[in-house]
Design a protein around this motif. Structure first.
Motif, short mmCIF file in Angstrom:
data_model
loop_
_atom_site.label_atom_id
_atom_site.label_comp_id
_atom_site.label_asym_id
_atom_site.label_seq_id
_atom_site.Cartn_x
_atom_site.Cartn_y
_atom_site.Cartn_z
N GLU A 125 19.47 37.80 22.08
CA GLU A 125 19.09 36.95 23.19
C GLU A 125 20.32 36.46 23.92
O GLU A 125 21.40 36.28 23.34
N ALA A 126 20.15 36.24 25.23
CA ALA A 126 21.26 35.79 26.05
C ALA A 126 20.72 35.04 27.26
O ALA A 126 19.61 35.31 27.74
N LEU A 127 21.51 34.09 27.74
CA LEU A 127 21.21 33.45 29.01
C LEU A 127 21.94 34.17 30.14
O LEU A 127 21.49 34.17 31.28
N ARG A 128 23.07 34.78 29.78
CA ARG A 128 23.84 35.53 30.78
C ARG A 128 24.36 36.81 30.13
O ARG A 128 24.85 36.78 29.00
N VAL A 129 24.28 37.90 30.89
CA VAL A 129 24.79 39.21 30.46
C VAL A 129 25.93 39.57 31.41
O VAL A 129 25.74 39.62 32.63
N ILE A 130 27.11 39.83 30.85
CA ILE A 130 28.29 40.15 31.64
C ILE A 130 28.74 41.56 31.30
O ILE A 130 28.97 41.88 30.13
N ASN A 131 28.87 42.39 32.30
CA ASN A 131 29.26 43.78 32.08
C ASN A 131 30.78 43.88 31.97
O ASN A 131 31.51 43.71 32.95
N CYS A 132 31.26 44.14 30.76
CA CYS A 132 32.70 44.30 30.48
C CYS A 132 33.00 45.71 30.01
O CYS A 132 33.93 45.94 29.24
N ALA A 133 32.20 46.67 30.47
CA ALA A 133 32.25 48.02 29.91
C ALA A 133 33.40 48.87 30.43
O ALA A 133 33.50 50.04 30.09
N GLY A 134 34.27 48.31 31.23
CA GLY A 134 35.36 49.11 31.77
C GLY A 134 35.02 49.64 33.15
O GLY A 134 33.85 49.73 33.53
N PRO A 135 36.02 49.99 33.95
CA PRO A 135 35.79 50.35 35.35
C PRO A 135 34.94 51.61 35.50
O PRO A 135 35.02 52.52 34.68
#
Length: 523
Positions: free
Chosen positions: A388-398
């Motif tokens: 579960e999350a309130l915010r999902v941040i994409n840190c998967a690389g460029p």
């Protein structure tokens, strides 16, 4: 020189050849992050004095780029300061610049060859180099800094035309793409509508990424590489207390740098270029180094000078296999963490606040309480798990697949057939001399590229030492083309003296002959 950004644009000197009516050779560089700025500096030192270099940047700051514009002093360089000089023939330049700063500017660090300093300090160093260069007699007539967004490049007989926002145009003999990295692509799912909600952040470097976040809220970071580490550090620095989960397909974390300079592994007589043989050799050498008490770090570092040669010698099928199967393991061993950063990540994992998971995202289920369940298939095991999350941040690389990047300039160049994605979808297709290749494979004599956009041809094109070498090489290539056109003798590359301490204020934008550029960039 500090400049009022709303003040008048100063009168620009006219190069001698232009005053005499002779054509002035010119190169336009699109992008003034580290790659573009460094190319401009090296080109100014190699090209004939009358050469005009136009450096165009869409953002407010020249010379930094996203990596070095962070305001967080906890975001450290991943390369020791002793290897971060902008000049190959002056390896101690960055260290000398650090040594010239007043103690109050050093953030409590003691500069040394093995020190990992805040990234923003390196950005300030690059900006200061530009200011120093502009103090060289005649440079202000050569270098133009233009704030604007290039939306189109047209190639015509004798040169190129760059179209900018606000109906401006730049005419040049040649253009170089130094457009850096693009935000990561979202994980493919059956229903991508979640990516349009306010719970998803597509750009980990965006100013709004962590804004308004409840410090007790659960957060999911997509990816477990260096960008994830930076985001965790930012969360901790703003006193985030909620659980943080980092999820990637393999759940691999970057290793830390050795606590002392790695022991050099004995130089090999030869290095295999077949992928299976190369992997076996590296594994065998690493195991032998660890058994000998040397650590594996020196084994990886020993092949760094020949990484590009290895990449370009490998067959296409071997490169594809490397990207599919071995790239994540290479990345976590090659691109390592500074000790203080690794210590913080280890501590937050031990406390249980940060969890690392391995799996592939399958979908998102939004809940009435405002949270979202992120469903994923674990790498090991059957069925589906969720976090579960309130915010999902994409840190998967460029995102490096240029066939799907929506940037207007990229789309226009592809539409015209002036460029094409490289076969491995790592960037744009370029030659060994950084010339861009068109849709039909033709080699451009007008368009070039530098930096991460060339990864398909050079692979290691993210760290400062690699980009520096490429910038110096391309600067010499472009300078030779300029000399051939003008008949001018070769210039002698020089190195600017260490910058005096103080704020690195960028100079005012100056007008081009073809258009009114408006107000100057913020100093």
């Amino acid at each position: 020189m500090s400049v009022d950004p709303g003040g008048p644009v100063p009168e620009q000197a006219v190069p001698p050849d232009a005053a005499a009516g002779a054509p002035v050779p010119s190169v336009a560089i699109v992008g003034a992050g580290f790659s573009g700025t460094l190319l401009a500096l090296h080109l100014l030192r190699r090209a004939p004095p009358a050469t005009r270099v136009v450096l165009v940047e869409r953002n407010t700051q020249f010379g930094r780029g996203p990596a070095y514009s962070t305001g967080n002093s906890s975001h450290l360089l991943n390369v020791p300061a002793g290897r971060m000089s902008a000049f190959h023939n002056s390896p101690g330049d960055f260290l000398a610049w650090l040594g010239s700063l007043p103690e109050a500017d050093l953030c409590g660090i003691e500069p040394g060859p093995g020190t990992f300093v805040p990234r923003r300090m390196f950005g300030r160093y690059i900006r200061q180099l530009v200011n120093n260069e502009l103090k060289v007699p005649g440079r202000r007539a050569q270098l133009e800094l233009v704030r604007g967004d290039v939306t189109n490049i047209a190639v015509h007989a004798g040169g190129v035309s760059l179209t900018l926002d606000r109906d401006r145009t730049i005419e040049a003999d040649r253009a170089v793409l130094a457009i850096g990295n693009f935000p990561p692509a979202p994980p493919p799912v059956a229903d991508p509508s979640f990516y349009d909600t306010d719970q998803y952040r597509a750009d980990p470097w965006g100013p709004e990424t962590l804004e308004g976040l409840d410090p007790d809220a659960p957060v999911l970071l997509v990816g477990t590489g260096l960008t994830m580490v930076d985001t965790v550090i930012s969360l901790l620095d703003q006193e985030h207390r909620g659980p943080i989960t980092a999820l990637s397909r393999r759940g691999l974390l970057p290793h830390r740098h050795a606590p002392a300079p790695p022991v050099a592994w004995p130089e090999a007589d030869s290095i295999p270029t077949r992928l299976n043989q190369l992997a076996r050799t590296l594994r065998g050498n690493a195991e032998a180094a660890v058994s000998a008490g040397c650590g594996w770090h020196g084994v990886i570092d020993e092949i760094r000078p020949v990484t590009t040669d290895l990449w370009q010698t490998m067959s296409l099928s071997d490169r594809q296999r490397f990207l599919r199967h071995l790239r994540p393991w290479w990345d976590v061993h090659r691109h390592r963490l500074a000790g203080p950063v690794a210590d913080r990540i280890d501590a937050v994992r031990r406390s249980g606040q940060l969890r690392i998971r391995a799996g592939r995202i399958r979908g998102y289920e939004r809940r009435p309480d405002g949270l979202v369940d992120v469903c994923f298939r674990p790498r090991f095991g059957d069925g589906t798990d969720r976090v579960e999350a309130l915010r999902v941040i994409n840190c998967a690389g460029p995102d490096a697949d240029y066939s799907r990047i929506r940037d207007p300039l990229v789309r226009d160049l592809l539409r015209q057939g002036l460029v094409r994605p490289d076969p491995l979808c790592l960037g744009l297709d370029v030659t060994a001399k950084c010339a861009l290749r068109g849709r039909d494979g033709a080699i451009s004599r007008r368009l070039f590229a530098v930096g991460p956009v060339t990864k398909g041809a050079f692979w290691e094109m993210t760290a400062v030492p690699d980009i520096r070498q490429q910038a110096e090489f391309l600067a010499e290539q472009l300078a030779s083309l300029v000399r051939a056109r003008s008949g001018a003798p070769a210039a002698s590359p020089s190195v600017s003296p260490v910058a005096a301490p103080g704020p690195a204020a960028m100079p005012v934008e100056r007008p081009l002959a073809t258009a009114d550029l408006g107000s100057a960039p913020a100093a």
